[in-house]
Design an enzyme around this catalytic site. Structure first.
Site, PDB file in Angstrom:
ATOM      1  N   ASP A  35      -2.513  -0.587   6.292  1.00  0.00           N
ATOM      2  CA  ASP A  35      -3.369  -1.014   5.190  1.00  0.00           C
ATOM      3  C   ASP A  35      -2.762  -2.178   4.422  1.00  0.00           C
ATOM      4  O   ASP A  35      -3.491  -3.050   3.929  1.00  0.00           O
ATOM      5  CB  ASP A  35      -3.667   0.166   4.274  1.00  0.00           C
ATOM      6  CG  ASP A  35      -4.547   1.208   4.955  1.00  0.00           C
ATOM      7  OD1 ASP A  35      -5.022   0.951   6.085  1.00  0.00           O
ATOM      8  OD2 ASP A  35      -4.758   2.281   4.371  1.00  0.00           O
ATOM      9  N   ASP A  44       0.856  -1.175   0.000  1.00  0.00           N
ATOM     10  CA  ASP A  44       0.000   0.000   0.000  1.00  0.00           C
ATOM     11  C   ASP A  44       0.896   1.229   0.000  1.00  0.00           C
ATOM     12  O   ASP A  44       1.919   1.264   0.695  1.00  0.00           O
ATOM     13  CB  ASP A  44      -0.910   0.017   1.235  1.00  0.00           C
ATOM     14  CG  ASP A  44      -1.910   1.160   1.169  1.00  0.00           C
ATOM     15  OD1 ASP A  44      -2.904   1.026   0.435  1.00  0.00           O
ATOM     16  OD2 ASP A  44      -1.684   2.191   1.826  1.00  0.00           O
ATOM     17  N   HIS A  93      -5.484   4.294   6.268  1.00  0.00           N
ATOM     18  CA  HIS A  93      -4.707   5.127   5.353  1.00  0.00           C
ATOM     19  C   HIS A  93      -3.296   5.369   5.877  1.00  0.00           C
ATOM     20  O   HIS A  93      -2.635   6.328   5.477  1.00  0.00           O
ATOM     21  CB  HIS A  93      -5.423   6.434   5.010  1.00  0.00           C
ATOM     22  CG  HIS A  93      -6.657   6.201   4.197  1.00  0.00           C
ATOM     23  ND1 HIS A  93      -6.635   5.785   2.881  1.00  0.00           N
ATOM     24  CD2 HIS A  93      -7.972   6.279   4.531  1.00  0.00           C
ATOM     25  CE1 HIS A  93      -7.855   5.647   2.439  1.00  0.00           C
ATOM     26  NE2 HIS A  93      -8.694   5.928   3.417  1.00  0.00           N
ATOM     27  N   MET A 113       5.195   9.899  -4.036  1.00  0.00           N
ATOM     28  CA  MET A 113       4.828   8.839  -3.102  1.00  0.00           C
ATOM     29  C   MET A 113       5.401   9.244  -1.751  1.00  0.00           C
ATOM     30  O   MET A 113       6.597   9.498  -1.637  1.00  0.00           O
ATOM     31  CB  MET A 113       5.413   7.487  -3.552  1.00  0.00           C
ATOM     32  CG  MET A 113       5.105   6.358  -2.596  1.00  0.00           C
ATOM     33  SD  MET A 113       5.440   4.705  -3.284  1.00  0.00           S
ATOM     34  CE  MET A 113       7.223   4.737  -3.434  1.00  0.00           C
TER      35      MET A 113
END
Length: 197
Positions: free
Chosen positions: A178, A14, A173, A27
């Site tokens: 996750d 994730d 999140h 990212m």
């Protein structure tokens, strides 16, 4: 004598990012958890907390989408100072994948995989020049469920899944939380015979 294919090691990944695509956007965190291993004899789930990876990364540019950033709650200013250099983080991730997947071929899995794979593969190629997953070693859990449930892909959402398939963990999140949650979902999907079976 029939050739036995190499086992696959499924790694739930994730990512949290500050925009829709890598390059213009960054990212900001990467979480991964080993979900399980599949060989010719079947699938064996792993404890998803036993082998994990997590890094927060320095942004690679100034652009971001406020709504995307708000999803993760990560602080770009803090990450600009404290986040790992992307090249270092991606080399560390590649080494971790190779270490946990010895004797097997690593496969990234995600729900849905498309967004996370896009950022992951782009970052691996941009900052290390290679991917331990190759160019196509990813499996989308949403597609896996659609196939087993005999539903059109666009009709699939976690809320449409039988409760017994879902992880009992919250979707926070936070990339590692996750990834672990999704590793449990993946193992449940692999064990599920499918609709009408």
């Amino acid at each position: 004598m029939a050739h036995r294919p190499r086992p696959s090691l499924y790694i739930s990944v994730d990512i949290e990012a500050d925009g829709p695509i890598p390059g213009p956007y960054s990212m900001l965190s990467l979480g991964a958890a080993v979900a399980g291993r599949q060989d010719a004899d079947g699938y064996t789930p792993a404890d998803p907390e036993a082998a994990t990876f997590y890094r927060e990364l320095r942004p690679i540019g100034d652009d971001f989408v406020p709504e995307a950033l708000a999803v993760s709650g990560l602080d770009r200013a803090r990450l600009a100072d404290e986040g790992a250099e992307p090249a270092v983080a991606m080399r560390e991730f590649g080494a971790w994948v190779r270490d946990v997947s010895q004797g097997a071929q690593p496969v990234m899995c995600g729900y849905p995989a498309s967004y996370d794979w896009m950022f992951l593969y782009w970052y691996l190629m941009r900052f290390t020049g290679e991917s331990p997953f190759g160019h196509s070693g990813c499996l989308d859990m949403k597609t896996l469920y659609a196939t087993k449930s005999r539903l059109p892909l666009r009709a699939v959402a976690k809320r449409t899944m039988p409760a017994g398939l879902l992880s009992r963990r919250r979707h926070t999140h936070h990339a590692l939380d996750d990834a672990i949650e999704q590793a449990e979902l993946f193992s449940n999907l692999m064990a599920w015979p499918g609709a009408g079976v």
